[in-house]
Enzyme design. Structure first.
Site, PDB file in Angstrom:
ATOM      1  N   SER A 285      25.867  11.743 -40.096  1.00  0.00           N
ATOM      2  CA  SER A 285      25.550  10.547 -39.341  1.00  0.00           C
ATOM      3  C   SER A 285      24.033  10.390 -39.168  1.00  0.00           C
ATOM      4  O   SER A 285      23.313  10.325 -40.154  1.00  0.00           O
ATOM      5  CB  SER A 285      26.284  10.581 -37.993  1.00  0.00           C
ATOM      6  OG  SER A 285      26.323   9.304 -37.423  1.00  0.00           O
TER       7      SER A 285
ATOM      8  N   ASP B 173      35.075   5.410 -43.781  1.00  0.00           N
ATOM      9  CA  ASP B 173      34.068   5.178 -42.744  1.00  0.00           C
ATOM     10  C   ASP B 173      33.393   3.841 -42.987  1.00  0.00           C
ATOM     11  O   ASP B 173      33.024   3.520 -44.116  1.00  0.00           O
ATOM     12  CB  ASP B 173      33.028   6.301 -42.780  1.00  0.00           C
ATOM     13  CG  ASP B 173      31.922   6.118 -41.757  1.00  0.00           C
ATOM     14  OD1 ASP B 173      32.196   5.524 -40.697  1.00  0.00           O
ATOM     15  OD2 ASP B 173      30.805   6.577 -42.004  1.00  0.00           O
TER      16      ASP B 173
ATOM     17  N   HIS C  32      34.447   9.040 -40.982  1.00  0.00           N
ATOM     18  CA  HIS C  32      33.058   9.417 -40.701  1.00  0.00           C
ATOM     19  C   HIS C  32      32.876  10.931 -40.614  1.00  0.00           C
ATOM     20  O   HIS C  32      31.842  11.457 -41.011  1.00  0.00           O
ATOM     21  CB  HIS C  32      32.648   8.767 -39.374  1.00  0.00           C
ATOM     22  CG  HIS C  32      31.202   8.873 -39.038  1.00  0.00           C
ATOM     23  ND1 HIS C  32      30.228   8.159 -39.696  1.00  0.00           N
ATOM     24  CD2 HIS C  32      30.550   9.607 -38.104  1.00  0.00           C
ATOM     25  CE1 HIS C  32      29.046   8.437 -39.183  1.00  0.00           C
ATOM     26  NE2 HIS C  32      29.210   9.322 -38.212  1.00  0.00           N
TER      27      HIS C  32
END
Length: 505
Positions: free
Chosen positions: A237, A426, A483
């Site tokens: 991320s 994601d 994710h």
């Protein structure tokens, strides 16, 4: 952790919030005949949006930290104590392939950061369950920005999993099966990391990478038997922003013979935000392919919102300052527009729906780490756990739109391995955006990487993704994952790490 910058609120709601803010501001300022400039209004709007984004990100994970950031004023620790203070920890863990956790070196510690008023970085270190002597050392960085590493530790790739009843059990696919692994709470103010002065909070990658580099220097002094082991940086991320500057800092330190040579072999970024201009442009492309929006929606977003975003990002990277804040707002309007159409979609995994503001429930992590017995075992004294910090998130506003792809080619040219991987479902840091920037990156192997064949990535006998690689660069699209790839596909994630470090990817 997620680099969520999204908003589930409608454009109308945002306008209403902004209108209230402006009315309130103007009513206070009227007696002074103050009229805010358009640029000031734009800046205020960006700050309001960023604060809301941070709060929504935290609530979407069902987290309710006691403090906005770990800034304490009653720390009695002497500044002349050892730079690093570490203790061996023993937590009750059930199941697994071994009878006792006592067989392993599990540590928790604090590192007193130099060049700060009173900042201390908290970390976990887990020796490998398989071959601690020769196994590489891996550091994991969680995103946010502003979330502690414990989300990954307990729900993704740590040595054990946290059950609903707050018990721990061995994780068969923890990354300590392939490495000695560090989990670090950073930047200052997140997790159990804290400071006695709010001026120690970080707002740029230069300070963050220096903090991490200094920590690694002290860590290897304290653990000299690992100093010559291969070293890898990993994370997901917003770590797409943290990792390239840290890798560059280590490369520079090694080149200039600063302190201990860190035997860095490579870095891996999972579902990261690295090159914002290319990745924000990919949002409508991905959303259309995933049937989250219509073709007309796509075309409207591309023609009306993308050009403003790209202009702000260009200004940000050319001049810094306020344009970086403007870009944070204008570019996130692309994402928010998609969410306003897709409604309650889980933007971390589009196969799932969010219930109201709740997309995941990680609340038991806060319960576990708030227990006095657990805190005593970790040696954190009376420090409260801040799962995700809205203050740290907001402090990084000006960093969000900076392009950190630019430092990677030099590392590739010097043989540093780079793995970019992304779960296929994601949205927030989607595989298309990541694939696009990796292919667009200019380096000596660019054309051959672009022309390389895509081959199946196998986890055991299961086709678990699509892999493209040339030389030290690899891109992996992971099937049936969102994710957080190590949480959704733990077996594939562990095999990915092992294969990559062994040179098989």
């Amino acid at each position: 952790m997620a680099s969520s910058s999204s908003s589930s609120s409608s454009p109308a709601a945002r306008c209403f919030t902004l209108t209230l803010f402006l009315l309130f501001t103007c009513s206070l300022a009227a007696p002074l005949r103050y009229q805010p400039s358009p640029s000031q209004l734009k800046l205020d709007s960006a700050k309001i949006a960023a604060k809301g984004q941070a709060e929504r990100m935290i609530r979407s994970l069902n987290l309710f930290p006691k403090h906005e950031a770990n800034v304490v004023f009653n720390d009695q620790s002497a500044r002349d104590e050892p730079r690093i203070s570490e203790k061996k920890i023993s937590l009750n863990v059930s199941g697994g392939p071994v009878p006792s956790i006592q067989q392993f070196g599990h540590y928790a510690g604090y590192y007193s950061l130099p060049n700060t008023k009173g900042a201390k970085m908290f970390y976990f270190f887990f020796e490998s369950r398989v071959n601690k002597t020769d196994a590489p050392v891996v550091i994991w960085l969680t995103g946010g920005p502003g979330c502690g590493s414990e989300v990954a530790l307990f729900f993704e790739n740590g040595p054990f999993k946290l059950n609903n009843d707050l018990s721990l059990e061995w994780n068969d696919y923890g990354w300590d099966m392939a490495s000695n692994i560090l989990f670090v709470d950073q930047p200052t103010g997140t997790g159990f990391s804290y400071t006695t002065d709010k001026n120690d909070l970080r707002s740029n990658e230069a300070d963050i990478s220096n903090d991490l580099y200094n920590f690694l220097q002290e860590f290897f002094k304290g653990h000299p038997k690992y100093a010559n082991n291969d070293f890898y940086i990993t994370g997901e991320s917003y770590a797409g922003h943290y990792i390239p500057p840290l890798a560059s800092r280590i490369f520079k330190g090694n080149k200039n013979n600063e302190g201990i040579h860190i035997n860095m072999k490579g870095f891996a970024i999972g579902n990261g935000l690295t090159d914002p201009a290319i990745q924000y442009r990919a949002y409508p492309e991905f959303a259309l392919a995933a049937k989250l929006i219509s073709k007309s929606d796509h075309d409207s977003i591309v023609s009306e919102l993308v050009p403003v975003c790209e202009s702000d990002i260009a200004d940000c990277n050319a001049h810094g300052g306020d344009p970086c804040l403007y870009g944070q707002d204008s570019c996130n309007s692309i994402f928010e527009s998609i969410l306003s159409i897709a409604r309650d979609i889980n933007y971390y995994d589009i196969r799932k729906q969010c219930e109201g503001s709740l997309c995941y429930d990680f609340s038991r992590m806060e319960q576990f780490l708030g227990d006095d017995n657990v805190k005593s075992a970790l040696g954190v004294k009376d420090i409260d756990f801040v799962s995700c910090s809205s203050v740290v998130h907001n402090a990084m506003m000006g960093d969000w739109m900076v392009d950190y792809e630019t430092g990677i080619p030099t590392l590739l040219e010097n043989g540093i391995k780079v793995l970019i991987y992304a779960g296929e479902y994601d949205l927030i840091c989607n595989w298309m955006g990541n694939s696009n920037w990796v292919n667009a990156m200019k380096w000596s192997g660019q054309q051959k990487f672009q022309g390389a064949s895509t081959v199946p990535f196998m986890a055991g006998n299961t086709k678990s993704g699509e892999l493209k690689s040339y030389g030290p660069l690899a891109f992996l699209k992971v099937y049936n994952a969102g994710h957080m790839v190590p949480m959704d596909q733990p077996k594939a994630a562990l095999q990915m790490l092992q294969g990559w470090m062994q040179g098989k990817i």
